[in-house]
Motif scaffolding. Structure first.
Motif, PDB file in Angstrom:
ATOM      1  N   ALA A 206       0.046 -20.967  23.799  1.00 31.28           N
ATOM      2  CA  ALA A 206      -1.226 -20.529  23.209  1.00 31.28           C
ATOM      3  C   ALA A 206      -2.397 -20.844  24.141  1.00 31.28           C
ATOM      4  O   ALA A 206      -3.301 -20.012  24.330  1.00 31.28           O
ATOM      5  N   VAL A 207      -2.403 -22.015  24.746  1.00 26.03           N
ATOM      6  CA  VAL A 207      -3.477 -22.370  25.692  1.00 26.03           C
ATOM      7  C   VAL A 207      -3.437 -21.471  26.915  1.00 26.03           C
ATOM      8  O   VAL A 207      -4.482 -21.008  27.418  1.00 26.03           O
ATOM      9  N   LEU A 208      -2.235 -21.157  27.437  1.00 22.33           N
ATOM     10  CA  LEU A 208      -2.114 -20.287  28.611  1.00 22.33           C
ATOM     11  C   LEU A 208      -2.601 -18.874  28.307  1.00 22.33           C
ATOM     12  O   LEU A 208      -3.319 -18.259  29.115  1.00 22.33           O
ATOM     13  N   ILE A 209      -2.244 -18.332  27.153  1.00 26.18           N
ATOM     14  CA  ILE A 209      -2.692 -16.983  26.789  1.00 26.18           C
ATOM     15  C   ILE A 209      -4.211 -16.935  26.648  1.00 26.18           C
ATOM     16  O   ILE A 209      -4.875 -15.984  27.089  1.00 26.18           O
ATOM     17  N   ALA A 210      -4.790 -17.954  26.021  1.00 27.07           N
ATOM     18  CA  ALA A 210      -6.251 -17.983  25.883  1.00 27.07           C
ATOM     19  C   ALA A 210      -6.927 -18.055  27.250  1.00 27.07           C
ATOM     20  O   ALA A 210      -7.960 -17.403  27.480  1.00 27.07           O
ATOM     21  N   TRP A 211      -6.377 -18.807  28.195  1.00 31.06           N
ATOM     22  CA  TRP A 211      -6.968 -18.897  29.536  1.00 31.06           C
ATOM     23  C   TRP A 211      -6.865 -17.575  30.274  1.00 31.06           C
ATOM     24  O   TRP A 211      -7.807 -17.152  30.959  1.00 31.06           O
ATOM     25  N   LEU A 212      -5.718 -16.869  30.137  1.00 30.98           N
ATOM     26  CA  LEU A 212      -5.563 -15.588  30.811  1.00 30.98           C
ATOM     27  C   LEU A 212      -6.501 -14.522  30.242  1.00 30.98           C
ATOM     28  O   LEU A 212      -6.972 -13.637  30.960  1.00 30.98           O
ATOM     29  N   LEU A 213      -6.774 -14.580  28.964  1.00 33.34           N
ATOM     30  CA  LEU A 213      -7.637 -13.579  28.336  1.00 33.34           C
ATOM     31  C   LEU A 213      -9.108 -13.769  28.699  1.00 33.34           C
ATOM     32  O   LEU A 213      -9.845 -12.784  28.853  1.00 33.34           O
ATOM     33  N   PHE A 214      -9.555 -14.999  28.833  1.00 29.69           N
ATOM     34  CA  PHE A 214     -10.979 -15.252  28.981  1.00 29.69           C
ATOM     35  C   PHE A 214     -11.367 -15.789  30.361  1.00 29.69           C
ATOM     36  O   PHE A 214     -12.521 -16.167  30.558  1.00 29.69           O
ATOM     37  N   ARG A 215     -10.464 -15.785  31.323  1.00 23.72           N
ATOM     38  CA  ARG A 215     -10.825 -16.330  32.631  1.00 23.72           C
ATOM     39  C   ARG A 215     -11.777 -15.411  33.385  1.00 23.72           C
ATOM     40  O   ARG A 215     -12.586 -15.875  34.189  1.00 23.72           O
ATOM     41  N   ASN A 216     -11.709 -14.069  33.194  1.00 23.38           N
ATOM     42  CA  ASN A 216     -12.568 -13.117  33.879  1.00 23.38           C
ATOM     43  C   ASN A 216     -13.690 -12.593  32.992  1.00 23.38           C
ATOM     44  O   ASN A 216     -14.330 -11.589  33.329  1.00 23.38           O
TER      45      ASN A 216
END
Length: 288
Positions: A206-216
């Motif tokens: 869940a933390v990895l998916i949230a980082w991938l979605l909002f990093r850019n």
């Protein structure tokens, strides 16, 4: 009345060579209100119960079996019932009492572990030891309940009944150390470890998916204006340099100008519809 209550009140040490040994009844499962452990003994199931207390099948950490007699919350709150429990335990053979709690624990229910019991290998001696321990536990609880006191004279009037007989929940107990995870079997421990690992993996995903979605994601510009506690918002304006030859509100007027030293208002004047402007009728309501 349970099966253990309906047995005869023969002395526990009476010879029983002529009676074939019968295996004791299987213990009933523990209920959520039952303690998982008292003292050093883990409870395995219920063997019997009456208004004075419960009989439990138990075993300690080494696997030594025992029968635990424990008072109910009603009988444990009665000082006379507690005294009868202590006296009944003191009358038992010393080698049959494996452990018991302190009678000075006024906030806890009294209990006693009876034995010793060998591992149930199907032999007659193991069954006899179990039945003797159960009968001794019944005697202790019967002494509290006083249901085996012989009747003196003729029976007249209403039957005797304790005021606490309706409070049949197990008495208060203290567990230390905590029963988890020592009471778990190896299979239960494995299932618990796997469930904890699964939860950790799900949280990491869940933390990895949230980082991938909002990093850019672009930053919010301009930032939100947050008012201070006084209710006003402070906005910083960057001044710009006026072009040469222009007179702005922030630049000094040229010397010799008729407006030198006089504040100048830049912008359109009041329109015909503006209050207090020339040619505009005065509203009577504006006087106040």
């Amino acid at each position: 009345m349970t099966a253990t209550e309906s047995r005869t009140a023969a002395p526990p040490d009476a010879p029983r060579a002529s009676v074939p040994a019968q295996p004791g009844p299987d213990a009933l499962p523990l209920l959520p209100e039952d303690p998982p452990r008292v003292g050093e003994f883990w409870l395995r199931g219920r063997l019997g119960a009456n208004a004075a207390g419960y009989l439990y099948a138990a075993a300690d950490e080494t696997g030594r079996g025992a029968v635990v007699a424990m008072m109910t919350e009603g009988s444990a709150d009665d000082a006379s019932a507690r005294d009868r429990f202590v006296r009944a335990v003191d009358e038992l053979p010393e080698e049959s009492v494996l452990a018991h709690n302190d009678s000075d624990d006024d906030d806890l229910a009294l209990w006693v572990a009876l034995g010793p019991l060998r591992e149930d290998d199907g032999s007659s001696s193991a069954a006899d030891e179990r039945q003797i321990a159960e009968r001794r536990g019944e005697d202790v609880l019967s002494a509290v309940l006083m249901d085996r006191v012989p009747q003196i004279g003729r029976v007249r009037g209403p039957d005797f009944r304790h005021y606490w007989e309706n409070r049949r929940r197990p008495g208060l107990f203290r567990i230390w150390p905590l029963p988890w995870p020592a009471v778990l079997r190896p299979a239960s421990r494995l299932a618990l470890i796997l469930s904890l690992l699964t939860m950790a993996i799900i949280m990491a995903l869940a933390v990895l998916i949230a980082w991938l979605l909002f990093r850019n994601a672009p930053e919010v510009d301009p930032g939100p204006i947050i008012p201070d506690p006084s209710g006003t918002a402070t906005v910083t304006i960057t001044p710009t340099t006026p072009p040469p030859g222009s007179t702005g509100p922030g630049s000094p007027a040229p010397s010799g100008s008729p407006t030198s030293g006089t504040p100048t208002t830049t912008g359109p004047g009041p329109g015909p519809g503006t209050p207090n402007s020339p040619g505009t009728p005065v509203d009577p309501a504006d006087r106040f």
